[in-house]
Design an enzyme around this catalytic site. Structure first.
Site, PDB file in Angstrom:
ATOM      1  N   GLY A 275       6.245   7.850  -2.691  1.00 33.28           N
ATOM      2  CA  GLY A 275       6.719   7.747  -1.312  1.00 33.28           C
ATOM      3  C   GLY A 275       5.943   8.620  -0.341  1.00 33.28           C
ATOM      4  CG  HIS A 449      -2.281 -32.586   1.520  1.00 31.86           C
ATOM      5  ND1 HIS A 449      -1.394 -31.984   0.655  1.00 31.86           N
ATOM      6  CD2 HIS A 449      -3.095 -33.378   0.751  1.00 31.86           C
ATOM      7  CE1 HIS A 449      -1.648 -32.386  -0.586  1.00 31.86           C
ATOM      8  NE2 HIS A 449      -2.679 -33.233  -0.547  1.00 31.86           N
TER       9      HIS A 449
HETATM   10  P1  NAD Z   1       7.698   3.474  -2.192  1.00 34.40           P
HETATM   11  O1  NAD Z   1       8.924   4.040  -1.607  1.00 34.40           O
HETATM   12  O2  NAD Z   1       7.342   2.054  -1.924  1.00 34.40           O
HETATM   13  O3  NAD Z   1       7.758   3.626  -3.783  1.00 34.40           O
HETATM   14  C1  NAD Z   1       7.969   4.854  -4.423  1.00 34.40           C
HETATM   15  C2  NAD Z   1       8.470   4.564  -5.832  1.00 34.40           C
HETATM   16  O4  NAD Z   1       8.455   5.780  -6.575  1.00 34.40           O
HETATM   17  C3  NAD Z   1       9.911   4.039  -5.858  1.00 34.40           C
HETATM   18  O5  NAD Z   1       9.956   2.869  -6.638  1.00 34.40           O
HETATM   19  C4  NAD Z   1      10.705   5.191  -6.489  1.00 34.40           C
HETATM   20  O6  NAD Z   1      11.809   4.750  -7.253  1.00 34.40           O
HETATM   21  C5  NAD Z   1       9.638   5.840  -7.364  1.00 34.40           C
HETATM   22  N1  NAD Z   1       9.866   7.268  -7.679  1.00 34.40           N
HETATM   23  C6  NAD Z   1      10.301   8.257  -6.855  1.00 34.40           C
HETATM   24  N2  NAD Z   1      10.326   9.445  -7.500  1.00 34.40           N
HETATM   25  C7  NAD Z   1       9.885   9.213  -8.767  1.00 34.40           C
HETATM   26  C8  NAD Z   1       9.662  10.042  -9.931  1.00 34.40           C
HETATM   27  N3  NAD Z   1       9.887  11.342  -9.904  1.00 34.40           N
HETATM   28  N4  NAD Z   1       9.190   9.466 -11.075  1.00 34.40           N
HETATM   29  C9  NAD Z   1       8.964   8.126 -11.104  1.00 34.40           C
HETATM   30  N5  NAD Z   1       9.144   7.295 -10.034  1.00 34.40           N
HETATM   31  C10 NAD Z   1       9.595   7.824  -8.890  1.00 34.40           C
HETATM   32  O7  NAD Z   1       6.525   4.477  -1.757  1.00 34.40           O
HETATM   33  P2  NAD Z   1       4.933   4.348  -1.885  1.00 34.40           P
HETATM   34  O8  NAD Z   1       4.559   3.309  -2.878  1.00 34.40           O
HETATM   35  O9  NAD Z   1       4.434   5.738  -2.071  1.00 34.40           O
HETATM   36  O10 NAD Z   1       4.516   3.836  -0.441  1.00 34.40           O
HETATM   37  C11 NAD Z   1       4.873   4.595   0.736  1.00 34.40           C
HETATM   38  C12 NAD Z   1       5.004   3.705   1.931  1.00 34.40           C
HETATM   39  O11 NAD Z   1       3.725   3.215   2.326  1.00 34.40           O
HETATM   40  C13 NAD Z   1       5.833   2.443   1.666  1.00 34.40           C
HETATM   41  O12 NAD Z   1       7.208   2.684   1.886  1.00 34.40           O
HETATM   42  C14 NAD Z   1       5.291   1.491   2.661  1.00 34.40           C
HETATM   43  O13 NAD Z   1       6.009   1.644   3.868  1.00 34.40           O
HETATM   44  C15 NAD Z   1       3.852   1.925   2.870  1.00 34.40           C
HETATM   45  N6  NAD Z   1       2.928   0.978   2.180  1.00 34.40           N
HETATM   46  C16 NAD Z   1       2.902  -0.331   2.558  1.00 34.40           C
HETATM   47  C17 NAD Z   1       2.046  -1.213   1.931  1.00 34.40           C
HETATM   48  C18 NAD Z   1       2.021  -2.640   2.371  1.00 34.40           C
HETATM   49  O14 NAD Z   1       2.558  -2.941   3.432  1.00 34.40           O
HETATM   50  N7  NAD Z   1       1.405  -3.534   1.631  1.00 34.40           N
HETATM   51  C19 NAD Z   1       1.222  -0.804   0.906  1.00 34.40           C
HETATM   52  C20 NAD Z   1       1.276   0.519   0.525  1.00 34.40           C
HETATM   53  C21 NAD Z   1       2.131   1.400   1.182  1.00 34.40           C
END
Ligand code: NAD
Ligand code: FAD
Length: 472
Positions: A275, A449
């Site tokens: 995150g 198409h």
């Molecule tokens: P995220 O919130 O999408 O995912 C974080 C994941 O880490 C969650 O599934 C959570 O359950 C897990 N997690 C948390 N603590 C943990 C731990 N101690 N051990 C194991 N798993 C754990 O966050 P992200 O992937 O870092 O992305 C951050 C933000 O960046 C996203 O919320 C999004 O807004 C943005 N982003 C968007 C895109 C896109 O639009 N395609 C792509 C990449 C990032």
């Protein structure tokens, strides 16, 4: 140095801040943008764009590898194994970033925006001290837009450095790690984990939640999970990374499962993607009278903070932390400062994950609607029945488009898609919802198409009980 005065001061030049500055400059306001790094922010320099370059390269490399193992269904084969020059790949990716940096700088110049390079720190609500290479510069503004974005979250027991990588580190590797553990299977973890798998790493996901991509509904993530399992990618759910121990060749990672078992895993690199947090530190927010909404800066529909003539936009204002949301907020904030009657009040903000296959979520899922007590009709059209989907993928269509509408008037309130290249349809889905289209409207629109887009009216027609290329 003398103080510089301006109508609008934007702190932070990411997709939120640079868009606000361009719009503000074009509206004739004397605008200053302060950015410590390259304009373009997280998205352009170490986020959206470089990650999509690696994802694309990974898909190409995987295709070539498939061809090297003999003629697949496409009948294509290679007589020797393909090779990957990581340095060349990084040069190509950096070239794209540089080209876009140049474009953003040219647009800012064209809009008469003055860009001051350096870290800024507010000493009061309208005065920013910027630490430039030529010394400290004070900027005094009539209006301020806070666009400081977000920073990566770190797990204290897994500090970044050596073998523990942040997403920014992962986008700049010198070689592809043979074994990679990805901690956190959200947006970034899945996108980059899949890219590294396709580029040759043996990847394991460690996810604290019960399933991958918890931000998307289960029906959507099932095809992604299937793809990962088919590729023999290990996924450990309900598992939290606890500690790392660097070794000579491999780093060991202790993972605690929901049953409190400790499992030790080994890899060359560990990518932590758990995150991002609002960037609210070390720039003098404490010297401003700005109310917070938890960890984020609180704003109203006009993006005003609680402080007079101070606005905030983008990741620093909270979820969803997406570049297109930041950009739209930036444009609106500038227009409002210029006196236009605008507000930031979208019906929907699309979310796309560039996974395998890709996911698009716009508006309410059937479960979201039920939770809000909205009576709905919903239907899915499988991409297995779409000619274009089949001709661009040798793993079958692998996905669907699902349309959800209010039962009472058939107005579409959600469109969700899973499939190869489905991200390109997100614009059509948002347009339908923003324009309050009904199922009948979309079902009657003639799509070319053979295109993926044909699956959208088919899904709407299915919700009406009249799909053409589906049994009824
Ligand atoms: P995220 O919130 O999408 O995912 C974080 C994941 O880490 C969650 O599934 C959570 O359950 C897990 N997690 C948390 N603590 C943990 C731990 N101690 N051990 C194991 N798993 C754990 O966050 P992200 O992937 O870092 O992305 C951050 C933000 O960046 C996203 O919320 C999004 O807004 C943005 N982003 C968007 C895109 C896109 O639009 N395609 C792509 C990449 C990032
Ligand atoms: P940022 O882009 O974070 O920009 C803030 C800027 O402010 C930075 O340039 C920073 O240097 C500057 N700054 C901060 N404080 C100061 C200060 N005191 N002085 C001077 N300068 C300062 N989003 C999508 O929509 N699609 C994607 O595909 C996508 N992929 C991503 C992939 C990765 C790996 C990551 C990490 C993020 C991704 N995101 C994606 C999220 C996207 O990058 C952010 O939502 C977006 O960049 C937010 O824009 P922003 O303008 O609010 O902030």
């Amino acid at each position: 140095m003398n103080n510089i005065e301006c109508d609008v001061l934007v702190l932070g030049g990411g997709p939120g801040g640079y868009a606000a500055a361009i719009r503000s400059g074009r509206l004739g306001l004397n605008t200053i943008l302060v950015e410590a790094d390259e304009c373009g922010g997280t998205c352009l320099n170490r986020g959206c764009i470089p990650s999509k370059a690696l994802i694309h390269a990974g898909l190409k490399f995987r295709d070539l590898q498939t061809m090297a193992t003999g003629p697949g269904v496409l009948g294509l084969s290679l007589s020797s194994k393909p090779s990957l020059d990581v340095g060349h790949l990084m040069d190509w990716k950096n070239g794209i970033v540089k080209q876009l940096n140049g474009g953003v700088n040219a647009l800012l110049k064209n809009a008469n925006v003055t860009v001051i390079k350096g870290w800024g720190r507010f000493i009061d609500g309208k005065t920013l001290m910027v630490d430039t290479t030529n010394g400290e510069q004070a900027v005094v503004a009539k209006n301020v837009i806070l666009a400081t974005g977000s920073v990566v979250s770190e797990i204290p027991s897994l500090p970044f450095g050596l073998s523990v990588m942040s997403s920014a580190d992962a986008l700049n590797v010198k070689e592809i790690p043979k074994r990679l553990i990805v901690v956190g299977a959200g947006y970034i973890g899945i996108e980059l984990g899949v890219a590294f798998h396709n580029l040759g790493s043996k990847v394991t996901f460690v996810e604290a939640g019960g399933r991958i991509l918890p931000g998307f509904d289960k029906e959507m993530t099932a095809p992604v999970e299937r793809w990962l399992r088919n590729e023999k990618i290990e996924i450990l759910t309900d598992a939290k990374a606890r500690s790392v121990k660097p070794g000579k060749k491999q780093t060991s990672l202790d993972v605690v499962t929901d049953k409190n078992d400790v499992q030790t895993m080994y890899a060359e690199k560990i990518l932590v993607t758990v995150g991002r947090q609002a960037n609210t530190k070390n720039w003098g927010l404490e010297n401003m009278a700005v109310d917070m909404d938890g960890a984020f800066i609180k704003v109203d529909k006009q993006l005003r903070t609680s402080m007079n003539r101070v606005w905030a936009i983008g990741d620093v204002t909270g979820e969803p932390m997406l570049a297109h949301k930041a950009t739209a907020q930036g444009e609106r904030a500038a227009e409002i400062i210029a006196g236009h009657k605008r507000e930031f009040n979208p019906l929907v903000i699309p979310a796309v994950c560039f996974s395998e296959p890709e996911l698009v979520a716009v508006g309410l899922s059937p479960d979201d609607a039920k939770a809000k007590n909205i009576d709905i009709i919903s239907a899915k059209f499988p991409l297995d029945a779409n000619g274009r989907a089949l001709t661009q993928s040798y793993d079958k269509g692998r996905g669907f488009i699902r349309v959800t509408a209010r039962k009472s008037d058939h107005v579409i309130i959600g469109v969700h898609g899973v499939g190869v290249h489905i991200s390109e349809l997100s614009g059509a889905f948002v347009t339908a919802i923003e324009m309050a289209a009904r199922l009948e409207d979309v079902a009657d629109i003639i799509h070319a198409h053979p295109t993926l887009g044909e699956a959208f009216p088919e899904a709407a027609a299915a919700a009406l009980g009249q799909p053409l290329h589906m049994m009824t």
